[in-house]
Scaffold this motif. Structure first.
Motif: not given
Length: 230
Positions: A61-66, A109-115, A117-126, A186-191
């Protein structure tokens, strides 16, 4: 003398039991993941001569973006917690500092996702593989750490061996469940909560558990040596 006797014995025992330890981790992660409804698997790997090589962690599975709502709620909670840390802080100052640090990190982190939203450098797997690697390294380093900070204390050889065994077995036992805790968040919340999981439930949690067990072992009644004076 304690290190010369117990350190090789500890690693020899760990190497002898490593296949059983890997099998336990595989079965425990599989069972725990079914309890929380998250698909996580561990597969044995071709060690190719590697010493104490852990099994390989596999995710399906892949964790979702918030979403914007989660970002807004988390930001408001972080601001509230940061502001509340200044209320009568003299009574709980160490906790207030911790709350401020965690709230500031999460707000950043919230500010990073606001600015972005789809370029977070880490995945749940990593993240999960890094946590798993860190925990396996801790298990393998416990005998060495005990030889440096516990064996010089005034305890019998049996007490030192028992303390090393207790702490090693404890960290082996909790590894699948700490890993499942991270996966559940990570699965039930998000990255959005990857940094908080890493800084709060990663190395600091493991260090706190180690110090707690070390303090317990250090509280055992030791050998009191009487030195005669002539």
């Amino acid at each position: 003398m304690s290190s010369l006797l117990l350190l090789p014995a500890s690693y020899a025992t760990l190497a002898w039991a490593w296949n059983s330890v890997s099998l336990y981790w595989t079965l425990a992660v599989s069972s725990a993941s079914r309890w929380v409804g998250i698909p996580i698997e561990m597969a044995d790997v071709d060690r190719q001569g590697a010493w104490l090589a852990p099994p390989e962690l596999q995710l399906q599975w892949t964790a979702q973006y918030p979403g914007n709502e989660l970002l807004l709620v988390t930001a408001l909670v972080s601001i509230t917690a940061f502001s509340a840390s200044f209320i009568r802080k003299e009574r709980w100052l160490p906790v207030a500092y911790l709350v401020r640090v965690l709230a500031a990190v999460q707000l950043g982190v919230c500010g990073y996702f606001f600015a972005s939203p789809s370029n977070f450098p880490y995945t749940a797997q990593e993240h999960l593989r890094a946590i798993f690697l860190m925990q396996t390294m801790i298990v393998k380093d416990i005998p060495l750490a005990m030889s440096l900070i516990y064996y010089p204390l005034d305890f019998t050889l049996m007490q030192k061996g028992a303390a090393t065994l207790l702490i090693t077995v404890y960290f082996i036992a909790i590894l699948p469940f700490v890993l499942t805790l991270h996966a559940s968040i990570l699965f039930h919340a998000s990255l959005l909560f990857v940094p908080l999981c890493f800084f709060l439930l990663g190395a600091p949690l493991m260090l706190g558990l180690f110090l707690t067990l070390y303090s317990y072992c250090a509280s055992w009644p030791g050998v009191i040596r009487q030195i005669s004076r002539f």
